[in-house]
Design a protein around this motif. Structure first.
Motif, short mmCIF file in Angstrom:
data_model
loop_
_atom_site.label_atom_id
_atom_site.label_comp_id
_atom_site.label_asym_id
_atom_site.label_seq_id
_atom_site.Cartn_x
_atom_site.Cartn_y
_atom_site.Cartn_z
N LEU A 47 0.83 -1.21 0.00
CA LEU A 47 0.00 0.00 0.00
C LEU A 47 0.87 1.26 0.00
O LEU A 47 0.59 2.22 -0.72
CB LEU A 47 -0.95 0.00 1.20
CG LEU A 47 -2.09 -1.01 1.17
CD1 LEU A 47 -2.83 -1.01 2.50
CD2 LEU A 47 -3.05 -0.69 0.03
N MET A 48 1.93 1.27 0.82
CA MET A 48 2.81 2.44 0.88
C MET A 48 3.46 2.70 -0.48
O MET A 48 3.58 3.85 -0.90
CB MET A 48 3.91 2.23 1.92
CG MET A 48 3.50 2.61 3.32
SD MET A 48 3.00 4.33 3.49
CE MET A 48 4.56 5.14 3.35
N GLN A 49 3.83 1.64 -1.14
CA GLN A 49 4.44 1.78 -2.46
C GLN A 49 3.45 2.42 -3.44
O GLN A 49 3.80 3.32 -4.20
CB GLN A 49 4.91 0.41 -2.96
CG GLN A 49 5.92 0.47 -4.05
CD GLN A 49 6.48 -0.92 -4.33
OE1 GLN A 49 5.76 -1.92 -4.30
NE2 GLN A 49 7.78 -0.97 -4.58
N ARG A 50 2.21 1.99 -3.36
CA ARG A 50 1.18 2.54 -4.24
C ARG A 50 0.86 3.99 -3.86
O ARG A 50 0.65 4.85 -4.74
CB ARG A 50 -0.08 1.66 -4.20
CG ARG A 50 0.15 0.32 -4.89
CD ARG A 50 -0.99 -0.68 -4.74
NE ARG A 50 -2.31 -0.10 -4.87
CZ ARG A 50 -3.41 -0.65 -4.34
NH1 ARG A 50 -3.34 -1.78 -3.64
NH2 ARG A 50 -4.58 -0.08 -4.50
N VAL A 51 0.82 4.26 -2.56
CA VAL A 51 0.56 5.63 -2.10
C VAL A 51 1.68 6.55 -2.57
O VAL A 51 1.45 7.69 -2.98
CB VAL A 51 0.39 5.69 -0.56
CG1 VAL A 51 0.37 7.12 -0.06
CG2 VAL A 51 -0.87 4.95 -0.13
N TRP A 109 6.94 3.32 11.25
CA TRP A 109 7.23 4.63 10.67
C TRP A 109 6.07 5.59 10.91
O TRP A 109 6.27 6.72 11.34
CB TRP A 109 7.51 4.47 9.17
CG TRP A 109 7.95 5.74 8.49
CD1 TRP A 109 9.06 6.46 8.75
CD2 TRP A 109 7.25 6.42 7.45
NE1 TRP A 109 9.11 7.56 7.93
CE2 TRP A 109 8.02 7.55 7.11
CE3 TRP A 109 6.07 6.17 6.76
CZ2 TRP A 109 7.63 8.44 6.12
CZ3 TRP A 109 5.70 7.06 5.77
CH2 TRP A 109 6.47 8.18 5.46
N VAL A 110 4.85 5.12 10.66
CA VAL A 110 3.66 5.95 10.84
C VAL A 110 3.50 6.33 12.31
O VAL A 110 3.21 7.48 12.64
CB VAL A 110 2.41 5.23 10.29
CG1 VAL A 110 1.15 6.00 10.66
CG2 VAL A 110 2.51 5.04 8.80
N LEU A 111 3.70 5.36 13.21
CA LEU A 111 3.56 5.65 14.64
C LEU A 111 4.66 6.59 15.13
O LEU A 111 4.44 7.41 16.03
CB LEU A 111 3.53 4.36 15.45
CG LEU A 111 2.29 3.50 15.21
CD1 LEU A 111 2.37 2.20 16.00
CD2 LEU A 111 1.00 4.26 15.54
N THR A 112 5.84 6.52 14.52
CA THR A 112 6.90 7.47 14.85
C THR A 112 6.50 8.87 14.42
O THR A 112 6.70 9.84 15.17
CB THR A 112 8.23 7.06 14.18
OG1 THR A 112 8.61 5.77 14.66
CG2 THR A 112 9.34 8.04 14.48
N LEU A 113 5.94 8.99 13.23
CA LEU A 113 5.42 10.30 12.78
C LEU A 113 4.39 10.83 13.77
O LEU A 113 4.41 12.01 14.14
CB LEU A 113 4.79 10.19 11.40
CG LEU A 113 5.69 9.93 10.20
CD1 LEU A 113 4.84 9.75 8.93
CD2 LEU A 113 6.69 11.06 10.02
N ALA A 114 3.49 9.94 14.20
CA ALA A 114 2.43 10.35 15.13
C ALA A 114 3.01 10.80 16.46
O ALA A 114 2.61 11.84 17.01
CB ALA A 114 1.45 9.19 15.34
N ARG A 172 9.19 8.94 0.71
CA ARG A 172 10.41 8.91 1.52
C ARG A 172 10.51 7.66 2.41
O ARG A 172 11.53 7.44 3.03
CB ARG A 172 10.49 10.16 2.40
CG ARG A 172 10.80 11.39 1.58
CD ARG A 172 11.18 12.53 2.46
NE ARG A 172 9.97 12.99 3.17
CZ ARG A 172 9.94 14.02 3.99
NH1 ARG A 172 11.01 14.70 4.25
NH2 ARG A 172 8.82 14.37 4.58
N TYR A 173 9.43 6.89 2.48
CA TYR A 173 9.46 5.69 3.31
C TYR A 173 10.46 4.70 2.74
O TYR A 173 10.49 4.46 1.54
CB TYR A 173 8.07 5.05 3.41
CG TYR A 173 8.13 3.68 4.02
CD1 TYR A 173 8.44 3.53 5.36
CD2 TYR A 173 7.94 2.54 3.24
CE1 TYR A 173 8.52 2.27 5.93
CE2 TYR A 173 8.02 1.28 3.80
CZ TYR A 173 8.32 1.15 5.14
OH TYR A 173 8.41 -0.10 5.69
#
Length: 194
Positions: free
Chosen positions: A20-24, A85-90, A74-75
């Motif tokens: 999903l991240m790749q597609r996003v 990664w997402v939880l680190t951003l949060a 950038r992921y």
């Protein structure tokens, strides 16, 4: 009623996050919608753990998800899982919000204190100024008329020694001597250290 979930309608799972991240990262809005469904609740919980305020937690969650959309390219898979990664951003966003709120609160407190603290005591200032003027007036009376006249022209009317000499029709040296002697006498009378 029998519910059948087809492959097209099957809910996405955390196992699909890298894909999903790749597609996003390539701008796929449907992939982002699926990613959103998976990470929104954990992001909200992470934000709420730091902020303890539901409204701010929701705002931070929204900011993180918008940031996720913009920074997906950038992921990097070699640096951890998508969820981490997402939880680190949060977590970072929530901590930034706490710091921002604390700084804002401190600024408001300082502003409020300054608004209630008088810069100076106007009555004391006025009394002190009047006392100084009275003391100076008394000291000027101890000078000779010639000294007083030269000092008044120099310090109250802003004239130079040469202008005073011309106005009083006196030699320049005499004016300078009167100014010097008058200042010495004032200093001694006011008891100002040399």
């Amino acid at each position: 009623m029998n519910h059948v979930v087809t492959a097209a309608k099957r809910p996405e799972s955390a196992a699909n996050l890298p894909e999903l991240m790749q597609r996003v990262a390539h701008g796929d809005e449907d992939a982002f919608s699926s990613l959103y469904d998976i990470v929104a609740a954990p992001v909200l919980r992470a934000a709420h753990t730091v902020l303890r305020d539901p409204a701010q937690s929701q705002e931070v969650t929204q900011e993180v998800l918008v940031e996720l959309w913009h920074t997906a390219p950038r992921y990097r898979t070699d640096r951890g899982t998508v969820m981490n990664w997402v939880l680190t951003l949060a977590h970072r966003r929530a901590v930034d919000r706490v710091r921002s709120t604390a700084a804002c609160s401190a600024r408001e407190k300082r502003t409020a204190q300054l608004a209630h603290t008088p810069v100076f005591d106007a009555v004391s200032e006025e009394v002190e100024t009047r006392m100084e003027h009275e003391q100076l007036r008394r000291c000027l009376l101890t000078l000779t008329e010639a000294q007083r006249q030269c000092l008044v022209l120099a310090y109250y009317q802003g004239m130079t020694s040469r202008q005073i000499a011309e106005r009083l029709s006196l030699p320049l040296g005499t004016v300078k001597t009167r100014l010097r002697d008058g200042l010495i006498r004032l200093r001694d009378t006011l008891q100002v250290p040399a």
